[in-house]
Motif scaffolding. Sequence first.
Motif, PDB file in Angstrom:
ATOM      1  N   ASP A 196       0.837  -1.193   0.000  1.00 46.17           N
ATOM      2  CA  ASP A 196       0.000   0.000   0.000  1.00 46.17           C
ATOM      3  C   ASP A 196       0.873   1.244   0.000  1.00 46.17           C
ATOM      4  O   ASP A 196       1.889   1.306   0.683  1.00 46.17           O
ATOM      5  N   ALA A 197       0.467   2.224  -0.762  1.00 46.59           N
ATOM      6  CA  ALA A 197       1.179   3.495  -0.780  1.00 46.59           C
ATOM      7  C   ALA A 197       0.950   4.206   0.548  1.00 46.59           C
ATOM      8  O   ALA A 197      -0.098   4.066   1.166  1.00 46.59           O
ATOM      9  N   PRO A 198       1.935   4.961   1.002  1.00 47.36           N
ATOM     10  CA  PRO A 198       1.763   5.675   2.263  1.00 47.36           C
ATOM     11  C   PRO A 198       0.697   6.765   2.149  1.00 47.36           C
ATOM     12  O   PRO A 198       0.514   7.363   1.091  1.00 47.36           O
ATOM     13  N   SER A 199       0.014   6.997   3.236  1.00 50.99           N
ATOM     14  CA  SER A 199      -0.993   8.055   3.275  1.00 50.99           C
ATOM     15  C   SER A 199      -0.355   9.334   3.827  1.00 50.99           C
ATOM     16  O   SER A 199       0.785   9.321   4.299  1.00 50.99           O
ATOM     17  N   ARG A 200      -1.107  10.406   3.793  1.00 54.32           N
ATOM     18  CA  ARG A 200      -0.638  11.663   4.379  1.00 54.32           C
ATOM     19  C   ARG A 200      -0.357  11.460   5.869  1.00 54.32           C
ATOM     20  O   ARG A 200       0.629  11.969   6.393  1.00 54.32           O
ATOM     21  N   GLU A 201      -1.209  10.701   6.537  1.00 57.97           N
ATOM     22  CA  GLU A 201      -1.032  10.425   7.968  1.00 57.97           C
ATOM     23  C   GLU A 201       0.242   9.621   8.224  1.00 57.97           C
ATOM     24  O   GLU A 201       0.971   9.888   9.183  1.00 57.97           O
ATOM     25  N   ASP A 202       0.531   8.638   7.376  1.00 62.93           N
ATOM     26  CA  ASP A 202       1.761   7.856   7.511  1.00 62.93           C
ATOM     27  C   ASP A 202       2.980   8.756   7.376  1.00 62.93           C
ATOM     28  O   ASP A 202       3.946   8.637   8.136  1.00 62.93           O
ATOM     29  N   MET A 203       2.941   9.639   6.392  1.00 62.28           N
ATOM     30  CA  MET A 203       4.058  10.546   6.168  1.00 62.28           C
ATOM     31  C   MET A 203       4.223  11.490   7.361  1.00 62.28           C
ATOM     32  O   MET A 203       5.341  11.752   7.804  1.00 62.28           O
ATOM     33  N   TRP A 204       3.107  11.979   7.880  1.00 61.12           N
ATOM     34  CA  TRP A 204       3.142  12.889   9.027  1.00 61.12           C
ATOM     35  C   TRP A 204       3.794  12.204  10.237  1.00 61.12           C
ATOM     36  O   TRP A 204       4.686  12.752  10.870  1.00 61.12           O
ATOM     37  N   LYS A 205       3.363  10.985  10.540  1.00 54.70           N
ATOM     38  CA  LYS A 205       3.910  10.255  11.685  1.00 54.70           C
ATOM     39  C   LYS A 205       5.413  10.024  11.537  1.00 54.70           C
ATOM     40  O   LYS A 205       6.171  10.183  12.492  1.00 54.70           O
ATOM     41  N   LYS A 213       5.809  20.991  -5.352  1.00 58.92           N
ATOM     42  CA  LYS A 213       4.654  20.917  -4.455  1.00 58.92           C
ATOM     43  C   LYS A 213       5.112  20.569  -3.041  1.00 58.92           C
ATOM     44  O   LYS A 213       6.178  20.004  -2.838  1.00 58.92           O
ATOM     45  N   ALA A 214       4.261  20.869  -2.083  1.00 58.32           N
ATOM     46  CA  ALA A 214       4.522  20.487  -0.697  1.00 58.32           C
ATOM     47  C   ALA A 214       4.197  19.005  -0.526  1.00 58.32           C
ATOM     48  O   ALA A 214       3.315  18.475  -1.207  1.00 58.32           O
ATOM     49  N   PRO A 215       4.895  18.311   0.386  1.00 58.69           N
ATOM     50  CA  PRO A 215       4.631  16.884   0.585  1.00 58.69           C
ATOM     51  C   PRO A 215       3.171  16.552   0.890  1.00 58.69           C
ATOM     52  O   PRO A 215       2.653  15.551   0.409  1.00 58.69           O
ATOM     53  N   ASN A 216       2.490  17.389   1.677  1.00 55.88           N
ATOM     54  CA  ASN A 216       1.100  17.079   2.019  1.00 55.88           C
ATOM     55  C   ASN A 216       0.178  17.148   0.808  1.00 55.88           C
ATOM     56  O   ASN A 216      -0.850  16.474   0.772  1.00 55.88           O
ATOM     57  N   ILE A 217       0.519  17.910  -0.199  1.00 60.72           N
ATOM     58  CA  ILE A 217      -0.262  17.977  -1.438  1.00 60.72           C
ATOM     59  C   ILE A 217       0.168  16.860  -2.385  1.00 60.72           C
ATOM     60  O   ILE A 217      -0.652  16.143  -2.960  1.00 60.72           O
ATOM     61  N   PHE A 218       1.467  16.690  -2.522  1.00 63.20           N
ATOM     62  CA  PHE A 218       2.006  15.711  -3.463  1.00 63.20           C
ATOM     63  C   PHE A 218       1.575  14.287  -3.126  1.00 63.20           C
ATOM     64  O   PHE A 218       1.246  13.507  -4.015  1.00 63.20           O
ATOM     65  N   ILE A 219       1.551  13.930  -1.843  1.00 58.01           N
ATOM     66  CA  ILE A 219       1.195  12.571  -1.445  1.00 58.01           C
ATOM     67  C   ILE A 219      -0.241  12.222  -1.846  1.00 58.01           C
ATOM     68  O   ILE A 219      -0.537  11.078  -2.157  1.00 58.01           O
ATOM     69  N   GLU A 220      -1.101  13.210  -1.867  1.00 57.34           N
ATOM     70  CA  GLU A 220      -2.490  12.964  -2.277  1.00 57.34           C
ATOM     71  C   GLU A 220      -2.597  12.774  -3.786  1.00 57.34           C
ATOM     72  O   GLU A 220      -3.389  11.975  -4.258  1.00 57.34           O
ATOM     73  N   GLU A 221      -1.780  13.490  -4.540  1.00 55.93           N
ATOM     74  CA  GLU A 221      -1.836  13.417  -5.986  1.00 55.93           C
ATOM     75  C   GLU A 221      -1.050  12.242  -6.561  1.00 55.93           C
ATOM     76  O   GLU A 221      -1.422  11.675  -7.576  1.00 55.93           O
ATOM     77  N   ASP A 222       0.074  11.899  -5.895  1.00 61.81           N
ATOM     78  CA  ASP A 222       0.950  10.848  -6.413  1.00 61.81           C
ATOM     79  C   ASP A 222       1.574  10.097  -5.238  1.00 61.81           C
ATOM     80  O   ASP A 222       2.688  10.391  -4.845  1.00 61.81           O
ATOM     81  N   PRO A 223       0.872   9.135  -4.677  1.00 62.62           N
ATOM     82  CA  PRO A 223       1.348   8.473  -3.447  1.00 62.62           C
ATOM     83  C   PRO A 223       2.562   7.569  -3.583  1.00 62.62           C
ATOM     84  O   PRO A 223       3.070   7.106  -2.590  1.00 62.62           O
ATOM     85  N   ARG A 224       3.058   7.372  -4.780  1.00 65.88           N
ATOM     86  CA  ARG A 224       4.234   6.491  -4.890  1.00 65.88           C
ATOM     87  C   ARG A 224       5.428   7.152  -4.288  1.00 65.88           C
ATOM     88  O   ARG A 224       6.364   6.657  -3.843  1.00 65.88           O
TER      89      ARG A 224
END
Length: 55
Positions: A10-19, A44-55
């Motif tokens: 599974d690709a990481p979520s914004r929450e995974d990246m935050w933690k 882009k900022a990581p919180n935006i990029f992760i939503e658009e391209d989670p790889r």
Amino acid sequence: MDDVGREIIDAPSREDMWKAAVQVIGELQAKRWMKTSHPKLEGKAPNIFIEEDPR
């Protein structure tokens, strides 16, 4: 044929990246990092990029 190396990850979520960011650099720095644009993320900022391209 074994399924070794063929697992679905599974690709990481914004929450995974935050933690992970909080663990590594602390909450204050993580807040800044998540909101700061980066050239390696297409400007882009990581919180935006992760939503658009989670790889």
